[in-house]
Write an enzyme that holds these catalytic residues in place. Structure first.
Site, mmCIF file in Angstrom:
data_model
loop_
_atom_site.group_PDB
_atom_site.id
_atom_site.type_symbol
_atom_site.label_atom_id
_atom_site.label_comp_id
_atom_site.label_asym_id
_atom_site.label_seq_id
_atom_site.Cartn_x
_atom_site.Cartn_y
_atom_site.Cartn_z
ATOM 1 C CE LYS A 44 0.877 -17.893 -1.296
ATOM 2 N NZ LYS A 44 -0.060 -18.915 -1.399
ATOM 3 C CG ASP A 51 -2.877 -19.850 0.113
ATOM 4 O OD1 ASP A 51 -2.053 -19.791 1.170
ATOM 5 O OD2 ASP A 51 -2.622 -20.805 -0.657
ATOM 6 C CG ASP A 78 -7.657 -3.653 3.123
ATOM 7 O OD1 ASP A 78 -8.856 -3.428 3.774
ATOM 8 O OD2 ASP A 78 -7.499 -2.791 2.090
ATOM 9 C CE1 TYR A 124 -3.304 -2.877 0.077
ATOM 10 C CE2 TYR A 124 -4.340 -1.705 1.677
ATOM 11 C CZ TYR A 124 -4.368 -2.652 0.657
ATOM 12 O OH TYR A 124 -5.387 -3.380 0.564
#
Ligand code: NAD
Length: 332
Positions: A171, A204, A228, A123
């Site tokens: 991740k 995930d 988010d 971001y």
């Protein structure tokens, strides 16, 4: 008396702000609201979505309550919200999701708190065309310093609030440098808190686990983009955006806001649910040590949630912003 900067914001912002200030006033909160503007309304009136006077007030006073902001296109800002979080160094975005009485949802005992890193990750807005309209790239930044701050904030919160477990979401199997660094920092920080269980999950898998067994999560800490998305998922577990509060906290500044946006589709129709923003204001009251006041208002909200005629349609009611405000005041 507490000095607090108040930014009503855009869309449904002014309606829910009126509701929250009415309820806080009725409950006896001793607050001197310093009213400021930002977002689309400020841009229309003053030619900038972030007026200097607003920034000066936010820099002078440590606590603010902010309604949702719409960032106007072409006003020189990618996002006013992201700019504010960065300028005020509000590195922790804290979003609790707790099962509420009388609200129909798929689970009965969700009680988790999401800590989302608020100042970096994907971001930061470093995007560019490699070839216009056919090849774009975006850079994610993860630093040891910011990772340490958010992860330590999550562990400190767990310790102070008798929470048992911190789950770090990443991740790192693919994003070996950025998420790898975040995970490594998490493993190091966890060593300082031997009484708190620590686990890490790949994002995930986490998304699936949160919709299968959300009651098993306690404190969750993650990077900006994952936080988010997962925090909206978490609000869906307990009744939606109309009932989820949030806080942005730094070392010396704190800004409280709802998770939801300015909801232009229902603005000005007396349909907006003020409870999310009200729950954010309770996090603010707890932050300024008005815990008794916060718990009185929380009780009144819980009672009101059982009154479907008073509650707004997003949570299955047939009432309006005004009827739910009045009912909470009556239940205080
Ligand atoms: P949104 O959260 O405004 O709305 C999503 C859906 O939820 C809409 O159907 C809306 O009607 C409903 N909703 C949201 N809050 C509600 C409430 N309190 N009561 C009842 N229903 C509610 O998200 P969006 O439509 O993606 O974004 C609209 C604008 O808000 C955009 O300009 C976006 O950038 C901005 N935004 C601001 C913030 C913030 O200020 N922190 C956060 C998210 C989005």
């Amino acid at each position: 008396m507490h000095d607090i900067v108040l930014i009503p914001g855009d869309g449904i912002g002014p309606e829910i702000t009126r509701s929250v200030t009415t309820i806080l006033d009725k409950a006896g909160a001793d607050i001197n609201w310093i009213k400021c503007t930002a977002g689309k309304n400020a841009n229309d009136e003053q030619g900038t979505p972030l007026p200097e006077k607003t920034m000066e007030a936010l820099e002078k006073y440590p606590v603010s309550l902010k309604g949702p902001l719409t960032t106007p296109v072409g006003a020189g800002f990618r996002s006013v919200n992201v700019t504010l979080r960065k300028k005020l160094a509000l590195y922790s975005n804290i979003r609790p999701a707790k099962t509420l009485p009388h609200i129909k949802s798929r689970f009965d005992d969700v009680d988790l708190v999401m800590f989302r890193e608020n100042t970096e990750g994907l971001y930061i807005g470093k995007e560019q065309w490699v070839k216009k309209h056919s090849h774009a790239e975006s850079i994610a930044v993860v630093t040891r310093r910011a990772s340490q701050k958010i992860i330590r904030a999550a562990f400190e919160y767990a310790q102070k609030n008798d929470r048992n477990k911190v789950t770090l979401v990443h991740k790192a199997n693919i994003l070996k440098f950025t998420c790898g660094l975040f995970l490594e920092v998490g493993q190091n920080v966890a060593e300082d808190y031997p009484d708190i269980e620590f686990e890490d999950l790949i994002v995930d898998n986490m998304a699936m686990q949160m919709v299968i067994r959300p009651e098993e999560f306690d404190v969750i800490v993650t990077t900006n983009l994952f936080g988010d998305i997962l925090s909206d998922l978490a609000s869906g577990l307990i009744g939606g955006l109309g009932v989820t509060g949030a806080a942005n906290i730094g070392d010396d500044k704190a800004m409280f806001e709802a998770v939801h946006g300015s909801a232009p589709d229902i603005a000005g129709q007396n349909k907006a649910n003020p409870i999310a923003f009200l729950l954010s204001s309770l996090m603010m009251l707890e932050h300024i040590d008005e815990k008794k006041l916060a718990s009185n208002i929380r009780e009144a909200i819980y009672t009101t949630l059982g009154d479907k005629e008073a509650c707004t349609p997003d949570i299955g009611g047939s009432g309006t912003t005004e009827t739910v405000t009045q009912a909470i005041c009556d239940n205080l």
